[in-house]
Design an enzyme around this catalytic site. Structure first.
Site, PDB file in Angstrom:
ATOM      1  N   ARG A   1      -5.132  -2.730  -7.912  1.00 10.58           N
ATOM      2  CA  ARG A   1      -6.397  -2.209  -7.339  1.00 10.58           C
ATOM      3  C   ARG A   1      -7.588  -3.148  -7.529  1.00 10.58           C
ATOM      4  O   ARG A   1      -8.736  -2.694  -7.620  1.00 10.58           O
ATOM      5  CB  ARG A   1      -6.759  -0.834  -7.914  1.00 10.58           C
ATOM      6  CG  ARG A   1      -5.723   0.183  -7.565  1.00 10.58           C
ATOM      7  CD  ARG A   1      -6.335   1.512  -7.221  1.00 10.58           C
ATOM      8  NE  ARG A   1      -5.239   2.455  -7.039  1.00 10.58           N
ATOM      9  CZ  ARG A   1      -5.291   3.747  -7.218  1.00 10.58           C
ATOM     10  NH1 ARG A   1      -6.430   4.315  -7.553  1.00 10.58           N
ATOM     11  NH2 ARG A   1      -4.245   4.520  -7.034  1.00 10.58           N
TER      12      ARG A   1
ATOM     13  N   ARG B   1     -12.756  -0.015  -5.577  1.00 10.05           N
ATOM     14  CA  ARG B   1     -14.070   0.552  -5.846  1.00 10.05           C
ATOM     15  C   ARG B   1     -14.841  -0.048  -7.007  1.00 10.05           C
ATOM     16  O   ARG B   1     -16.021   0.248  -7.186  1.00 10.05           O
ATOM     17  CB  ARG B   1     -13.936   2.069  -6.051  1.00 10.05           C
ATOM     18  CG  ARG B   1     -13.721   2.829  -4.758  1.00 10.05           C
ATOM     19  CD  ARG B   1     -13.527   4.292  -5.022  1.00 10.05           C
ATOM     20  NE  ARG B   1     -12.337   4.501  -5.830  1.00 10.05           N
ATOM     21  CZ  ARG B   1     -12.065   5.630  -6.477  1.00 10.05           C
ATOM     22  NH1 ARG B   1     -12.920   6.639  -6.427  1.00 10.05           N
ATOM     23  NH2 ARG B   1     -10.966   5.757  -7.173  1.00 10.05           N
TER      24      ARG B   1
ATOM     25  N   ARG C   1     -16.762  -0.798   2.810  1.00 10.18           N
ATOM     26  CA  ARG C   1     -15.994   0.390   3.157  1.00 10.18           C
ATOM     27  C   ARG C   1     -16.869   1.523   3.705  1.00 10.18           C
ATOM     28  O   ARG C   1     -16.355   2.492   4.278  1.00 10.18           O
ATOM     29  CB  ARG C   1     -15.221   0.915   1.928  1.00 10.18           C
ATOM     30  CG  ARG C   1     -13.840   0.313   1.695  1.00 10.18           C
ATOM     31  CD  ARG C   1     -12.829   0.710   2.772  1.00 10.18           C
ATOM     32  NE  ARG C   1     -12.890   2.124   3.107  1.00 10.18           N
ATOM     33  CZ  ARG C   1     -12.393   3.093   2.372  1.00 10.18           C
ATOM     34  NH1 ARG C   1     -11.723   2.817   1.288  1.00 10.18           N
ATOM     35  NH2 ARG C   1     -12.526   4.366   2.725  1.00 10.18           N
TER      36      ARG C   1
ATOM     37  N   ASP D   1      -2.400   1.297   1.063  1.00 14.16           N
ATOM     38  CA  ASP D   1      -2.244   2.507   0.269  1.00 14.16           C
ATOM     39  C   ASP D   1      -0.766   2.882   0.260  1.00 14.16           C
ATOM     40  O   ASP D   1      -0.050   2.630   1.235  1.00 14.16           O
ATOM     41  CB  ASP D   1      -3.072   3.650   0.858  1.00 14.16           C
ATOM     42  CG  ASP D   1      -3.095   4.863  -0.056  1.00 14.16           C
ATOM     43  OD1 ASP D   1      -4.008   4.968  -0.883  1.00 14.16           O
ATOM     44  OD2 ASP D   1      -2.158   5.693   0.037  1.00 14.16           O
TER      45      ASP D   1
ATOM     46  N   TYR E   1       4.991  12.754  -2.404  1.00 17.17           N
ATOM     47  CA  TYR E   1       3.832  13.102  -1.569  1.00 17.17           C
ATOM     48  C   TYR E   1       4.244  14.025  -0.434  1.00 17.17           C
ATOM     49  O   TYR E   1       3.575  15.025  -0.147  1.00 17.17           O
ATOM     50  CB  TYR E   1       3.167  11.841  -1.017  1.00 17.17           C
ATOM     51  CG  TYR E   1       2.255  11.174  -2.020  1.00 17.17           C
ATOM     52  CD1 TYR E   1       1.118  11.830  -2.490  1.00 17.17           C
ATOM     53  CD2 TYR E   1       2.513   9.903  -2.501  1.00 17.17           C
ATOM     54  CE1 TYR E   1       0.280  11.230  -3.408  1.00 17.17           C
ATOM     55  CE2 TYR E   1       1.678   9.298  -3.418  1.00 17.17           C
ATOM     56  CZ  TYR E   1       0.565   9.966  -3.878  1.00 17.17           C
ATOM     57  OH  TYR E   1      -0.269   9.378  -4.793  1.00 17.17           O
TER      58      TYR E   1
END
Lengths: 355, 355
Positions: B38, B42, B51, B87, B162
């Site tokens: 990552r 962020r 973004r 992702d 998921y």
């Protein structure tokens, strides 16, 4: 009829009496004792019926309800121990901290503890506020007769994680940032919370609980070195404060495979093991002299019986190397578990040779 | 001036060129390679700025944006590899499954896959739908010059989790119930998802990715026996489908301390390790011949520099027994991490002797 009368008036699980305490003392009895974390809970229709219209944290402080909910799984499943119906965060609530259990979320803390002022403002846990707890435990001990009652408390680290995060967390980043970043303030906070856990457990022991379990739910989020430095000393303090009681103690956390050897040094006789570690492996990591508790994957109970039976037998087999083994799940009963399956697991465990 | 000109036109991290691939091939170079899971995310203000106003899953399918976001941490930190901005659930999205990433929640699946009909109705993943991916990878490879690009995909089990849960889950109870309870249907589902991962990774390799990582984020929820029976065969199938490519492969999951030995048998050269296992311990569980990747606790980066430095040195020291070591965190960069700290960690790792 008359010749069988004296035996039929005996408790139905007479032969199991004391199995849990025997295992907890590190000895093998004829039968392996079994109970389930969260056995008093949402898997039982009688629990859901009785809880309707009540709020979790109020239910935990109502001696009538605590007694009834604690008894339900004992009556239904014939488990070898009752576990006090309570919640990890009850010591915080009783201390006067504003906590709410939000359905589908978990405990939410109104004012998270993140600064020096927050830590210094933490109230002390006054045993006088624990009358409900003593009352519930005394009633339960009377009602349970020879079945032991396990008292419990959240461990200092897990209580701290709730206080700092303000609720459940995936990564416990705020907690770890506090821990790694402000070690002196961390010491103050964990010292206060060790005192909470100690007071909360002593009240239960004084009222007659036969075993005490310290739940460190989130300790598994930590690397071993951090656990040893920032968590173990405070859990050790809790157990040391109970040394005079001669009550066997269980120490458990989830995802703690790498911490088992350290957790075994905290002062509890029995170490609980989550389902990720093969139990034989856990026994060797924990080291000699400690009975173990665990460790069936709770989700296996959602499978067909042949899968469950094989998994139960595997856990029982793997536990044979420990000085004592209390059969349990590796974490709490899932709400969608069929309670009849739980009863069947109890019967199966009781039918297997314990040594 | 003129005498130094030829060398100053070389890439600034010339001496590090190839460090990642050298480690991935199980050899030691002068410098330890480092990248961060990552790293494109962020923690970077330039990421947040870029973004703004975009939706995650659209961003992942926009070659311009993917290129820019993938490059950001490489330019800023001087890491030894880029990781494709994407992702875990993108293979599902590209196959035509309705997925939404809900901020603060995670991926949510419109119609969870729980029945025979659901599994049979799963679309195939058509490589034709992956033009954006090939384009992004080709652009990146050109722009990155000698810095390798790591391609990645979610692993079959994690994709299944998921799909079945319909979103993130704490206990993966539905997934496990499906797995333990309907093994034949599980086989169909995991076979389909192994094909997704394989297609998704091959497209990246064909476009020039130098390394491929298969993320099995949730595998750590399983006991080892269940992992071996229900997960390993499908991850193995993914890696086997890449055997002809001569691209080093990394296999990683969180909380997989008990699974490392099995994961090492899946076919990847490199095994990633989360922060819970001391790296030296992980090296011995993984067994000989495998380079390792990891494993600093991402939360340590929120502490003071002296704590961080000691922890980085510890990880580097513990990795010395592996045939190759790619320094990384034990999971993704936390959003609140100071990017300057990340750069400082890169510099520190590069300054430490790698052998």
């Amino acid at each position: 009829m008359s010749t069988t009368e004296p035996t039929t008036t005996e408790p139905i699980n007479d032969s199991l009496d004391g199995a849990l305490l025997t295992a907890a003392r590190g000895r093998r009895s004829d039968h392996l004792p079994v109970w389930f974390m969260r056995q008093a809970g949402r898997s039982l229709p009688e629990y859901r019926a009785r809880r309707q219209g009540t709020v979790m944290l109020q239910a935990c402080q109502d001696p009538d309800l605590v007694t009834e909910l604690t008894m339900q799984p004992v009556s239904r499943h014939g488990v070898d121990a009752a576990i006090l119906f309570s919640d990890i965060v009850v010591p915080l609530v009783v201390a006067g901290i504003d906590v709410d259990i939000v359905p589908g979320v978990g405990p939410v803390i109104e004012a998270p503890v993140r600064s020096l002022e927050d830590v210094r403002a933490l109230p002390q846990l006054d045993p006088a506020g624990l009358d409900f707890l003593g009352t519930a435990v005394r009633r339960l001990v009377a009602e349970l007769d020879s079945t032991p009652l396990i008292g419990f408390s959240g461990a200092p680290f897990t209580l701290a994680a709730y206080l700092i995060e303000g609720g459940p967390s995936k990564d416990h980043a705020l907690t770890k940032a506090f821990m790694y970043g402000r070690p002196e303030l961390w010491d103050e906070l964990l010292s206060a919370l060790a005192e909470y856990a100690s007071v909360f457990l002593r009240v239960q022991a004084a009222a007659g609980a036969s075993v005490l379990q310290l739940f460190d739910s989130w300790a598994g989020a930590l690397p071993a070195a951090a656990y040893e430095r920032y968590v173990l000393p405070y859990s050790r303090r809790v157990f040391a404060s109970l040394d005079d009681l001669d009550v066997p103690r269980i120490h458990f956390g989830v995802g703690t495979g790498e911490l088992l050897g350290l957790m075994a040094q905290a002062g509890a006789e029995i170490v609980g093991v989550d389902w990720r570690v093969p139990l034989a492996q856990a026994v060797s990591r924990i080291g000699p002299g400690h009975p173990v508790q665990g460790n069936l994957d709770p989700a296996i109970l959602l499978a067909d019986w042949d899968v469950i039976e094989a998994a139960v037998r595997e856990v029982v087999g793997q536990g044979r190397d420990a000085p004592g083994h209390i059969f349990n799940l590796g974490h709490g009963v899932l709400p969608q578990t069929d309670p009849e399956v739980l009863t069947r697991v109890v019967d199966l465990v009781h039918s297997l040779p314990a040594r």
